[in-house]
Design a protein around this motif. Sequence first.
Motif, PDB file in Angstrom:
ATOM      1  N   ARG A 255       0.839  -1.198   0.000  1.00 36.82           N
ATOM      2  CA  ARG A 255       0.000   0.000   0.000  1.00 36.82           C
ATOM      3  C   ARG A 255       0.879   1.254   0.000  1.00 36.82           C
ATOM      4  O   ARG A 255       1.816   1.374   0.763  1.00 36.82           O
ATOM      5  CB  ARG A 255      -0.901  -0.002   1.218  1.00 36.82           C
ATOM      6  N   GLY A 256       0.552   2.186  -0.896  1.00 34.60           N
ATOM      7  CA  GLY A 256       1.262   3.453  -0.966  1.00 34.60           C
ATOM      8  C   GLY A 256       2.516   3.431  -1.827  1.00 34.60           C
ATOM      9  O   GLY A 256       3.079   4.470  -2.125  1.00 34.60           O
ATOM     10  N   GLU A 257       2.955   2.260  -2.232  1.00 36.37           N
ATOM     11  CA  GLU A 257       4.161   2.178  -3.068  1.00 36.37           C
ATOM     12  C   GLU A 257       3.792   2.446  -4.523  1.00 36.37           C
ATOM     13  O   GLU A 257       2.827   1.908  -5.052  1.00 36.37           O
ATOM     14  CB  GLU A 257       4.797   0.788  -2.952  1.00 36.37           C
ATOM     15  N   ARG A 258       4.570   3.290  -5.166  1.00 39.20           N
ATOM     16  CA  ARG A 258       4.319   3.650  -6.563  1.00 39.20           C
ATOM     17  C   ARG A 258       4.833   2.556  -7.486  1.00 39.20           C
ATOM     18  O   ARG A 258       5.944   2.062  -7.315  1.00 39.20           O
ATOM     19  CB  ARG A 258       5.022   4.965  -6.871  1.00 39.20           C
ATOM     20  N   ARG A 259       4.023   2.184  -8.470  1.00 39.24           N
ATOM     21  CA  ARG A 259       4.428   1.165  -9.447  1.00 39.24           C
ATOM     22  C   ARG A 259       5.273   1.824 -10.527  1.00 39.24           C
ATOM     23  O   ARG A 259       5.004   2.935 -10.957  1.00 39.24           O
ATOM     24  CB  ARG A 259       3.194   0.515 -10.081  1.00 39.24           C
ATOM     25  N   TRP A 260       6.280   1.141 -10.982  1.00 39.97           N
ATOM     26  CA  TRP A 260       7.238   1.645 -11.944  1.00 39.97           C
ATOM     27  C   TRP A 260       7.326   0.688 -13.115  1.00 39.97           C
ATOM     28  O   TRP A 260       6.820  -0.424 -13.057  1.00 39.97           O
ATOM     29  CB  TRP A 260       8.597   1.781 -11.241  1.00 39.97           C
ATOM     30  N   LEU A 261       7.964   1.110 -14.178  1.00 35.27           N
ATOM     31  CA  LEU A 261       8.202   0.206 -15.295  1.00 35.27           C
ATOM     32  C   LEU A 261       8.940  -1.028 -14.798  1.00 35.27           C
ATOM     33  O   LEU A 261       9.841  -0.933 -13.961  1.00 35.27           O
ATOM     34  CB  LEU A 261       9.044   0.885 -16.369  1.00 35.27           C
ATOM     35  N   PHE A 262       8.582  -2.176 -15.355  1.00 40.01           N
ATOM     36  CA  PHE A 262       9.203  -3.431 -14.963  1.00 40.01           C
ATOM     37  C   PHE A 262      10.357  -3.752 -15.901  1.00 40.01           C
ATOM     38  O   PHE A 262      10.249  -3.597 -17.110  1.00 40.01           O
ATOM     39  CB  PHE A 262       8.167  -4.560 -15.010  1.00 40.01           C
ATOM     40  N   ASN A 263      11.455  -4.197 -15.352  1.00 43.36           N
ATOM     41  CA  ASN A 263      12.643  -4.643 -16.094  1.00 43.36           C
ATOM     42  C   ASN A 263      13.408  -3.476 -16.722  1.00 43.36           C
ATOM     43  O   ASN A 263      13.936  -3.584 -17.828  1.00 43.36           O
ATOM     44  CB  ASN A 263      12.272  -5.684 -17.161  1.00 43.36           C
ATOM     45  N   THR A 264      13.506  -2.370 -16.016  1.00 45.01           N
ATOM     46  CA  THR A 264      14.196  -1.190 -16.555  1.00 45.01           C
ATOM     47  C   THR A 264      15.697  -1.396 -16.699  1.00 45.01           C
ATOM     48  O   THR A 264      16.341  -0.621 -17.406  1.00 45.01           O
ATOM     49  CB  THR A 264      13.941   0.049 -15.678  1.00 45.01           C
ATOM     50  N   ASP A 265      16.258  -2.428 -16.088  1.00 47.66           N
ATOM     51  CA  ASP A 265      17.686  -2.696 -16.261  1.00 47.66           C
ATOM     52  C   ASP A 265      18.050  -2.847 -17.733  1.00 47.66           C
ATOM     53  O   ASP A 265      19.142  -2.473 -18.154  1.00 47.66           O
ATOM     54  CB  ASP A 265      18.104  -3.965 -15.514  1.00 47.66           C
ATOM     55  N   CYS A 266      17.133  -3.375 -18.518  1.00 47.99           N
ATOM     56  CA  CYS A 266      17.434  -3.607 -19.935  1.00 47.99           C
ATOM     57  C   CYS A 266      17.578  -2.306 -20.719  1.00 47.99           C
ATOM     58  O   CYS A 266      18.151  -2.298 -21.802  1.00 47.99           O
ATOM     59  CB  CYS A 266      16.387  -4.508 -20.567  1.00 47.99           C
ATOM     60  N   LEU A 267      17.096  -1.188 -20.183  1.00 47.05           N
ATOM     61  CA  LEU A 267      17.179   0.083 -20.900  1.00 47.05           C
ATOM     62  C   LEU A 267      18.612   0.569 -21.078  1.00 47.05           C
ATOM     63  O   LEU A 267      18.897   1.361 -21.969  1.00 47.05           O
ATOM     64  CB  LEU A 267      16.357   1.157 -20.190  1.00 47.05           C
ATOM     65  N   SER A 268      19.511   0.092 -20.250  1.00 48.88           N
ATOM     66  CA  SER A 268      20.917   0.494 -20.374  1.00 48.88           C
ATOM     67  C   SER A 268      21.770  -0.595 -21.010  1.00 48.88           C
ATOM     68  O   SER A 268      22.995  -0.479 -21.051  1.00 48.88           O
ATOM     69  CB  SER A 268      21.480   0.869 -19.003  1.00 48.88           C
ATOM     70  N   ASP A 269      21.147  -1.618 -21.553  1.00 46.99           N
ATOM     71  CA  ASP A 269      21.865  -2.713 -22.211  1.00 46.99           C
ATOM     72  C   ASP A 269      22.314  -2.256 -23.597  1.00 46.99           C
ATOM     73  O   ASP A 269      21.483  -1.959 -24.449  1.00 46.99           O
ATOM     74  CB  ASP A 269      20.948  -3.927 -22.322  1.00 46.99           C
ATOM     75  N   PRO A 270      23.618  -2.193 -23.847  1.00 43.01           N
ATOM     76  CA  PRO A 270      24.104  -1.698 -25.139  1.00 43.01           C
ATOM     77  C   PRO A 270      24.021  -2.722 -26.272  1.00 43.01           C
ATOM     78  O   PRO A 270      24.379  -2.423 -27.400  1.00 43.01           O
ATOM     79  CB  PRO A 270      25.562  -1.339 -24.845  1.00 43.01           C
ATOM     80  N   SER A 271      23.523  -3.931 -26.002  1.00 41.33           N
ATOM     81  CA  SER A 271      23.542  -4.987 -27.005  1.00 41.33           C
ATOM     82  C   SER A 271      22.508  -4.811 -28.117  1.00 41.33           C
ATOM     83  O   SER A 271      22.570  -5.483 -29.130  1.00 41.33           O
ATOM     84  CB  SER A 271      23.349  -6.358 -26.345  1.00 41.33           C
TER      85      SER A 271
END
Length: 154
Positions: A37-53
């Motif tokens: 309760r009260g926690e904001r939901r964020w995009l899931f799996n954002t680690d992949c956004l910095s993947d240079p592959s």
Amino acid sequence: MQLLFRCIRPECKVNQFDDEGNSLEDHGEHPKVLGPRGERRWLFNTDCLSDPSSDELDIVEGEWDPIALTDALGLLAIGVPGAKRWKPSRTVWRRLVRDFRVVRFWKDPDEAGDELFKQIKNDVPHLRLIETQWDVNKTLQREGAGALVEAMGL
């Protein structure tokens, strides 16, 4: 890091199916994925956004479909935590995804999926729509990875 819970209320008919294998699951007015309760939901799996592959990104609704795309096809995939969640965070989220050369949106085959596609398309003009009969995870389970590749036009 987010801690998420899947609704398992018996009245929501979780893991119940009709004679043709269609899910009877219905969560009515509450989401099927919940957090503290009260926690904001964020995009899931954002680690992949910095993947240079790769300079390609796949966007889906929910947390299970990006896992399926990454596991089955090796794609960089993020999940929007619900169809109504893009708009409130759009300023930040569009900055995260707009610079990918190719951005595909795997639309859930329902009204919420239509609405989410329109919202993201407004912020990411080069967004490419991918449609399947079911969501990504169910398509993978029922038809295999080849059906996802075919939906991409490859």
